[in-house]
Design a protein around this motif. Sequence first.
Motif, PDB file in Angstrom:
ATOM      1  N   PHE A 157      44.300  41.541  61.731  1.00 53.20           N
ATOM      2  CA  PHE A 157      42.840  41.626  61.776  1.00 53.20           C
ATOM      3  C   PHE A 157      42.196  40.952  60.571  1.00 53.20           C
ATOM      4  CE2 PHE A 157      38.900  43.441  63.112  1.00 53.20           C
ATOM      5  CZ  PHE A 157      38.214  43.728  61.946  1.00 53.20           C
ATOM      6  N   ARG A 158      41.238  40.082  60.825  1.00 53.65           N
ATOM      7  CA  ARG A 158      40.544  39.381  59.750  1.00 53.65           C
ATOM      8  C   ARG A 158      39.074  39.735  59.800  1.00 53.65           C
ATOM      9  NH1 ARG A 158      42.448  33.350  60.799  1.00 53.65           N
ATOM     10  NH2 ARG A 158      40.968  33.751  62.446  1.00 53.65           N
ATOM     11  N   LYS A 159      38.638  40.501  58.864  1.00 53.95           N
ATOM     12  CA  LYS A 159      37.228  40.904  58.825  1.00 53.95           C
ATOM     13  C   LYS A 159      36.360  39.659  58.602  1.00 53.95           C
ATOM     14  CE  LYS A 159      34.210  44.089  56.312  1.00 53.95           C
ATOM     15  NZ  LYS A 159      33.310  43.127  55.681  1.00 53.95           N
ATOM     16  N   ASP A 160      35.284  39.576  59.344  1.00 52.47           N
ATOM     17  CA  ASP A 160      34.343  38.464  59.201  1.00 52.47           C
ATOM     18  C   ASP A 160      35.021  37.108  59.379  1.00 52.47           C
ATOM     19  OD1 ASP A 160      32.351  40.307  58.642  1.00 52.47           O
ATOM     20  OD2 ASP A 160      32.741  40.236  56.497  1.00 52.47           O
ATOM     21  N   ASN A 161      36.062  37.050  60.218  1.00 52.37           N
ATOM     22  CA  ASN A 161      36.742  35.778  60.513  1.00 52.37           C
ATOM     23  C   ASN A 161      37.248  35.075  59.259  1.00 52.37           C
ATOM     24  OD1 ASN A 161      36.453  35.729  63.411  1.00 52.37           O
ATOM     25  ND2 ASN A 161      34.265  35.395  63.070  1.00 52.37           N
ATOM     26  N   GLU A 162      37.872  35.828  58.379  1.00 48.55           N
ATOM     27  CA  GLU A 162      38.421  35.255  57.156  1.00 48.55           C
ATOM     28  C   GLU A 162      39.652  34.413  57.494  1.00 48.55           C
ATOM     29  OE1 GLU A 162      39.048  39.035  55.508  1.00 48.55           O
ATOM     30  OE2 GLU A 162      37.132  39.139  54.464  1.00 48.55           O
ATOM     31  N   VAL A 163      39.651  33.156  57.098  1.00 46.74           N
ATOM     32  CA  VAL A 163      40.758  32.251  57.375  1.00 46.74           C
ATOM     33  C   VAL A 163      41.583  31.995  56.122  1.00 46.74           C
ATOM     34  CG1 VAL A 163      41.331  29.877  58.002  1.00 46.74           C
ATOM     35  CG2 VAL A 163      39.629  31.137  59.322  1.00 46.74           C
ATOM     36  N   ILE A 164      40.930  31.811  54.998  1.00 44.99           N
ATOM     37  CA  ILE A 164      41.625  31.488  53.741  1.00 44.99           C
ATOM     38  C   ILE A 164      41.476  32.656  52.776  1.00 44.99           C
ATOM     39  CG2 ILE A 164      41.735  29.890  51.791  1.00 44.99           C
ATOM     40  CD1 ILE A 164      40.588  27.737  53.625  1.00 44.99           C
ATOM     41  N   LEU A 165      42.612  33.147  52.278  1.00 43.80           N
ATOM     42  CA  LEU A 165      42.625  34.263  51.340  1.00 43.80           C
ATOM     43  C   LEU A 165      43.041  33.763  49.962  1.00 43.80           C
ATOM     44  CD1 LEU A 165      44.561  36.922  53.491  1.00 43.80           C
ATOM     45  CD2 LEU A 165      42.110  36.426  53.478  1.00 43.80           C
ATOM     46  N   LEU A 166      42.257  34.105  48.960  1.00 40.60           N
ATOM     47  CA  LEU A 166      42.571  33.772  47.574  1.00 40.60           C
ATOM     48  C   LEU A 166      42.968  35.068  46.882  1.00 40.60           C
ATOM     49  CD1 LEU A 166      39.436  31.519  46.871  1.00 40.60           C
ATOM     50  CD2 LEU A 166      41.635  30.848  47.866  1.00 40.60           C
ATOM     51  N   THR A 167      44.208  35.164  46.411  1.00 40.65           N
ATOM     52  CA  THR A 167      44.715  36.429  45.895  1.00 40.65           C
ATOM     53  C   THR A 167      45.181  36.332  44.454  1.00 40.65           C
ATOM     54  OG1 THR A 167      47.050  36.111  46.511  1.00 40.65           O
ATOM     55  CG2 THR A 167      45.571  36.943  48.222  1.00 40.65           C
ATOM     56  N   GLN A 168      45.223  37.496  43.806  1.00 44.09           N
ATOM     57  CA  GLN A 168      45.873  37.673  42.516  1.00 44.09           C
ATOM     58  C   GLN A 168      46.692  38.951  42.589  1.00 44.09           C
ATOM     59  OE1 GLN A 168      42.270  37.231  39.811  1.00 44.09           O
ATOM     60  NE2 GLN A 168      43.734  36.002  38.678  1.00 44.09           N
ATOM     61  N   ASN A 169      47.951  38.864  42.226  1.00 45.99           N
ATOM     62  CA  ASN A 169      48.868  40.010  42.311  1.00 45.99           C
ATOM     63  C   ASN A 169      48.809  40.685  43.680  1.00 45.99           C
ATOM     64  OD1 ASN A 169      50.100  39.984  39.693  1.00 45.99           O
ATOM     65  ND2 ASN A 169      48.175  40.750  38.835  1.00 45.99           N
ATOM     66  N   GLY A 170      48.671  39.872  44.716  1.00 48.29           N
ATOM     67  CA  GLY A 170      48.710  40.377  46.078  1.00 48.29           C
ATOM     68  C   GLY A 170      47.408  40.934  46.602  1.00 48.29           C
ATOM     69  N   GLN A 171      46.368  41.061  45.757  1.00 46.14           N
ATOM     70  CA  GLN A 171      45.079  41.599  46.186  1.00 46.14           C
ATOM     71  C   GLN A 171      44.112  40.453  46.468  1.00 46.14           C
ATOM     72  OE1 GLN A 171      42.998  43.914  43.229  1.00 46.14           O
ATOM     73  NE2 GLN A 171      41.445  44.633  44.648  1.00 46.14           N
ATOM     74  N   THR A 172      43.476  40.478  47.634  1.00 41.97           N
ATOM     75  CA  THR A 172      42.517  39.435  47.992  1.00 41.97           C
ATOM     76  C   THR A 172      41.270  39.558  47.118  1.00 41.97           C
ATOM     77  OG1 THR A 172      43.324  39.392  50.268  1.00 41.97           O
ATOM     78  CG2 THR A 172      41.148  38.453  49.856  1.00 41.97           C
ATOM     79  N   HIS A 173      40.953  38.466  46.388  1.00 46.14           N
ATOM     80  CA  HIS A 173      39.798  38.449  45.493  1.00 46.14           C
ATOM     81  C   HIS A 173      38.597  37.720  46.085  1.00 46.14           C
ATOM     82  CE1 HIS A 173      42.346  40.161  42.511  1.00 46.14           C
ATOM     83  NE2 HIS A 173      41.598  39.845  41.490  1.00 46.14           N
ATOM     84  N   ALA A 174      38.860  36.834  47.039  1.00 43.86           N
ATOM     85  CA  ALA A 174      37.783  36.094  47.698  1.00 43.86           C
ATOM     86  C   ALA A 174      38.354  35.484  48.973  1.00 43.86           C
ATOM     87  CB  ALA A 174      37.211  35.006  46.787  1.00 43.86           C
TER      88      ALA A 174
END
Length: 455
Positions: free
Chosen positions: A371-388
Amino acid sequence: MTPSPSAEIEKTLMSLIRAKDENVVEKILEDKFFADAIWKPVGGSDNNYATISNQQTDPINALCEKPINSIDHVLLKQCKLKDGDPEGPKAPKNMNDAVKKYFGITDGNFSELSQEERNELANNIMIIADGSKAEPNIIIADKGEGQKPDDFEDTLLSLQKGNKNKIKFVQGKYNMGGTGVLPFCGKKGYQLILARKSVELEGENSEWGFTLVREKPDVPDNYKTTWYEYCTDSNGKIFRISGKPLKILPENKKMEDGCFIKLYNYENPHTSVITSKLWENLNTKLYAPAIPISMFENRQNWDYLSTPNSNWGYKILYGNRFRLEKDHRKHVHKNFSIHSRLRNFGTNKIDVTIIKHASMSRNKKNMTHYFRKDNEVILLTQNGQTHATLSKARFNSQTNLTSLADYIMIHVDLTDIPREKAKMFMAARDRARKSEDFKDLKERIFDDISGNDQL
């Protein structure tokens, strides 16, 4: 016979733990037990609303900060047991090193552990729902280092002290993200905090401490804003009881030490069991958590919880990165890494996953598994947590790959981003600042994607 003060304190604590909603908490606060309680502002300032209300913009991102804190404290406990000072020379240099050293996990690959070992590891951190269907209470319990009652005000109840700023292997650094849940805690902002310093670190004599946080209900007319406060006893001390295991976990299991936080009437946007849509949301937001997390649906008024062999009562949250690896044959058409021009941002690759089209699979709803909230396609993460995130609309407008938009998931790991460029991420860790660096990052990502032969 008059009950002893310690018995009365424990009775009040258990009442708060079992309270089904904020209205019950209100009634508990009317008891004479709280007549002499002293309420203090969180972080020591009655201007704390400026910090607390400026955190995450939605309840899912706010909730993420709680298990992230739990991961930090599970790792801190292991470091103190095995390597001493978390800021010392023996401490791991990053989170990947920490989970490899303490739990035998290389680069977040949980498949290196047996299912039994994964289950055991996941029980270090629990997300539990109780209360009503419409307005559940959310509990986060962990077996981390815990805290002494006398240290609450410098740790669990502090703001912007930077307690973790010099510790390289944890996510926390701002000392405020965990307060982001408070505006989503019903109408009153109630949060119960219970903690006991790890017996392995402190010994059997360590005490439980607890307090209740709330939005101040009776703000004087000459104040423009409210603030959040926590209660102490008549001497201004955190309430405490003797250290012993408490039967407060699912299936009436005992909690020996660590931290237990209850968020009353939490604004969960999904009215189903938390092992359904909330679980899916958290798998995106915690794309690659360092430690798996157990999720328990403890509300008993769901018919399908009693269905034989139902898994709705309990699920493990691994993050979508591991789920995609684990379910590769079933759901993934192709995955690969693109060599990118992102070295100035701390990486040189972009990870791409193409989900199978419905015609290639018996399962007609492949994307709903991730499931991708708001049609999120690209995930930018730090230490496994999505930041943007970057949306499907942005992906379509910036690439010539529109036919892939409904089937592609792109991950950019920015854990090693240089400090000067990391400023593009807001302290709330749920969105990015519209800076020149962020604009440059997006342009490079889309150029590399658009020019890739495989895509």
